[in-house]
Scaffold this motif. Sequence first.
Motif, short mmCIF file in Angstrom:
data_model
loop_
_atom_site.label_atom_id
_atom_site.label_comp_id
_atom_site.label_asym_id
_atom_site.label_seq_id
_atom_site.Cartn_x
_atom_site.Cartn_y
_atom_site.Cartn_z
N GLU A 1 13.25 6.93 3.58
CA GLU A 1 13.36 5.47 4.82
C GLU A 1 12.14 5.25 4.20
OE1 GLU A 1 16.23 3.35 6.02
OE2 GLU A 1 16.82 4.56 5.01
N PRO A 2 11.66 4.14 3.94
CA PRO A 2 9.66 3.40 4.49
C PRO A 2 9.55 2.94 5.71
CG PRO A 2 11.52 1.70 3.71
CD PRO A 2 12.22 2.80 4.03
N THR A 3 8.46 2.99 6.52
CA THR A 3 8.02 2.78 7.23
C THR A 3 7.12 2.21 7.26
OG1 THR A 3 6.31 4.28 8.31
CG2 THR A 3 9.09 4.15 9.60
N CYS A 4 7.11 0.46 8.54
CA CYS A 4 5.34 -0.22 8.21
C CYS A 4 4.46 0.43 8.96
CB CYS A 4 5.65 -1.51 8.17
SG CYS A 4 4.69 -2.59 7.88
N TYR A 5 3.17 0.81 8.53
CA TYR A 5 1.94 1.17 8.87
C TYR A 5 1.29 -0.19 9.54
CZ TYR A 5 0.08 1.98 4.46
OH TYR A 5 -0.21 2.76 3.41
N LEU A 6 1.45 -0.71 8.37
CA LEU A 6 -0.12 -1.55 8.52
C LEU A 6 0.66 -3.55 8.14
CD1 LEU A 6 -3.11 -2.51 8.27
CD2 LEU A 6 -2.75 -2.51 5.61
N LEU B 1 3.25 0.22 3.67
CA LEU B 1 4.64 1.30 3.60
C LEU B 1 4.38 2.13 3.12
CD1 LEU B 1 7.06 -1.70 2.49
CD2 LEU B 1 6.03 -1.80 4.42
N VAL B 2 5.79 2.98 3.80
CA VAL B 2 6.11 4.65 3.66
C VAL B 2 6.63 5.07 3.51
CG1 VAL B 2 4.32 5.51 5.45
CG2 VAL B 2 4.27 7.34 3.09
N ARG B 3 7.41 6.21 2.09
CA ARG B 3 8.64 6.93 2.97
C ARG B 3 8.52 7.99 3.13
NH1 ARG B 3 11.24 6.87 -3.22
NH2 ARG B 3 9.85 8.33 -3.42
N ASN B 4 9.46 8.05 4.05
CA ASN B 4 9.92 9.07 4.77
C ASN B 4 10.33 10.74 3.84
OD1 ASN B 4 11.85 11.37 5.63
ND2 ASN B 4 10.59 11.03 7.86
N GLU B 5 9.74 11.22 3.33
CA GLU B 5 10.04 12.19 2.10
C GLU B 5 11.03 12.91 2.05
OE1 GLU B 5 6.44 15.24 1.36
OE2 GLU B 5 5.50 13.77 1.32
N GLU B 6 11.89 13.05 3.33
CA GLU B 6 13.09 13.91 4.10
C GLU B 6 14.14 12.29 3.60
OE1 GLU B 6 11.99 16.56 6.98
OE2 GLU B 6 11.05 17.22 4.94
N THR B 7 14.72 11.51 4.67
CA THR B 7 14.86 10.81 4.42
C THR B 7 14.59 9.55 3.28
OG1 THR B 7 13.92 9.22 6.18
CG2 THR B 7 14.88 10.92 6.76
N LEU C 1 1.20 -0.71 0.58
CA LEU C 1 0.24 0.01 0.06
C LEU C 1 0.91 1.08 -0.16
CD1 LEU C 1 -2.29 -2.38 0.61
CD2 LEU C 1 -3.05 -0.87 2.54
N ARG C 2 0.14 2.39 -0.16
CA ARG C 2 -1.72 1.91 -1.19
C ARG C 2 -1.34 1.72 -2.87
NH1 ARG C 2 -1.97 8.09 -1.83
NH2 ARG C 2 -0.52 8.84 -1.53
N GLY D 1 14.48 1.21 -3.36
CA GLY D 1 14.62 -0.32 -3.10
C GLY D 1 14.56 -0.09 -1.68
N GLY D 2 14.16 0.85 -1.05
CA GLY D 2 13.80 0.40 0.96
C GLY D 2 12.76 -0.09 0.79
N SER D 3 11.31 0.85 0.33
CA SER D 3 10.38 -0.19 0.43
C SER D 3 10.36 -1.64 -0.08
CB SER D 3 9.77 0.58 0.10
OG SER D 3 8.89 1.95 -0.29
N ILE D 4 11.21 -2.40 -1.15
CA ILE D 4 10.79 -3.42 -1.52
C ILE D 4 11.34 -4.37 -1.00
CG2 ILE D 4 12.32 -3.48 -3.42
CD1 ILE D 4 9.59 -5.28 -3.60
#
Length: 216
Positions: free
Chosen positions: A115-120, A107-113, A83-84, A143-146
């Motif tokens: 870096e992805p974080t997992c919210y679900l 997963l969503v990337r931090n717009e500055e760093t 997602l999304r 490639g951070g998210s994958i």
Amino acid sequence: MTLQLRVYVPPHPLIKHWLAVARDVATPPVLFRSAITELGRWLTYEAAREWLPTMETMVQSPLDSCPATLIDPEVPVAVVPILRAGLGLLEGAQSLLPLASIYHLGLVRNEETLEPTCYLNKLPEKFDPQTRVLITDPMLATGGSIMLAMAELTQRGIDPAMTRIVCVVAAPPALQKLSAAYAGLNVYTATIDEIVNNQGYIVPGLGDAGDRIYGT
Ligand code: PRP
Ligand code: URA
């Protein structure tokens, strides 16, 4: 045989067509969504070769019995949309894999760093090791998210060699990270674009896929 990452760019006119529609900045969200759905369908069709489990049987035609091949319903098949934006590819993938279980990963990337974080995380604690997994995410950029998605899957027992990634645009940084970590993994993409800019966007790419799918 040495296992290595394989990246397929199927030379299919429908894939090229829907990629062109998705790239076009003038394409409105309703058509962008259709383009991503169609790309999900045709890339999943390609990814299913030698991956979707089959079984041999006999069937009786009106005239004679003959050998036949069916999809094996006993071997688990899972689709993991990231997602999304990965939800946009899911509808096309699901139309070809109606028996697959769907495990959402947000997963969503931090717009500055970046870096992805997992919210679900709806992944099961442990997968059957035979499970075939298809991950959908239109953009493989830094490639951070994958890589985070692959880590979540492999620590739950998924074999990278039974995993297919369906994306729309893949960029070298993501492919290099996957290649270094996951031999035997297969990626199906409509195109490979060479550049990821300082803001983490693929160039030419297709912009922010999630925003364009949902009109945000
Ligand atoms: C986008 C995209 C990928 C990720 C790729 O998601 O859908 O998941 O970025 O970038 P990376 O390879 O640099 O990690 P985003 O974080 O924008 O969330 P969204 O899908 O909700 O828009
Ligand atoms: N995520 C997107 O949606 N687009 C990009 O170009 C890179 C990451």
